[in-house]
Design an enzyme around this catalytic site. Structure first.
Site: not given
Ligand code: XMP
Ligand code: MG
Length: 208
Positions: A58-59, A128, A177, A190
């Site tokens: 959803k992000g 991330d 975060f 969001r």
């Molecule tokens: P990866 O570790 O797979 O993570 O690269 C990507 C997904 O993790 C979530 N994510 C966050 N969500 N605040 C959030 O609300 C953050 O600081 C954060 N860091 C990672 C996000 O959904 C992303 O798609």
């Molecule tokens: Mg995401």
């Protein structure tokens, strides 16, 4: 109150919502300006090409919609024509409701169109550890797009544990975060137009 009178939310300010304290890291005007710059860069890189934009739900829905609104607007004077763009969505989840990734990426929604021979731009809220995007990019590559690039609003480079990078990055951020502009904590925040550091994710545990 008219929009002109609405109080400006400043960088560093701490905003309180439902007992959660959020420190503003990136303001709305700052993010909007950067999205215009990204759109300009994408417009010039894909000049004369049809672009398929895939938003990772959803992000990325908030950032993705803001980005495609700017594409083809001619901000850069390079490409003043409206762009030939198709959009699709793909859903993944890895976080659950915690502030550290589970590392396990699950597909929740699949695309309903083909990307074979298309110039594809994958749009995500944040890079991330990189596991989500690596999973998405590997799966999409199997469908043989003509090209595949990634655009993220935020990049936490120091957290990366797999080998993936985005061609287009809005902002590099530290290992904090964050919420807002599509990013959530337990599905909240969001809708915020700024990006802020969630200072007290454990607020309920402290109260009880
Ligand atoms: P990866 O570790 O797979 O993570 O690269 C990507 C997904 O993790 C979530 N994510 C966050 N969500 N605040 C959030 O609300 C953050 O600081 C954060 N860091 C990672 C996000 O959904 C992303 O798609
Ligand atoms: Mg995401």
């Amino acid at each position: 109150m008219t929009p002109e009178m609405a109080p400006q939310i400043e960088k560093g300010q701490i905003v309180e919502i439902d007992g959660y304290k959020i420190e503003v890291l990136l303001t709305e005007p700052e993010i909007d300006k950067r999205i215009v710059e990204l759109a300009d860069q994408i417009d010039s890189d894909y000049l004369g090409k049809k672009l398929k934009v895939i938003m990772i739900l959803k992000g990325a829905s908030s950032f993705g919609e803001d980005l495609i609104r700017e594409l083809g607007k001619g901000n850069s004077a390079i490409d003043r024509k409206p762009r030939d763009i198709e959009i699709d969505y793909k859903g993944t989840t890895s976080y659950g409701s915690k502030t550290t990734t589970s590392g396990e990426v699950k597909d929740t929604i699949s695309m309903d169109s083909s990307i074979k021979d298309e110039d594809v731009l994958v749009v995500e809220d944040i890079l991330d550890t990189g596991k989500t995007l690596l999973h998405v990019v590997n799966k999409m590559s199997e469908e043989e797009p003509k090209s595949l690039n990634v655009c993220v609003l935020l990049d936490k480079k120091e957290r990366r544990i797999v080998n993936i990078n985005a061609k287009y990055v809005g902002f590099d951020i530290q290992n904090v975060f964050v919420v807002g502009r599509g990013l959530d904590y337990k599905q909240k925040f969001r809708n915020l137009r700024f990006v802020g550091i969630l200072l007290n994710p454990d607020k309920e545990e402290k109260i009880n």
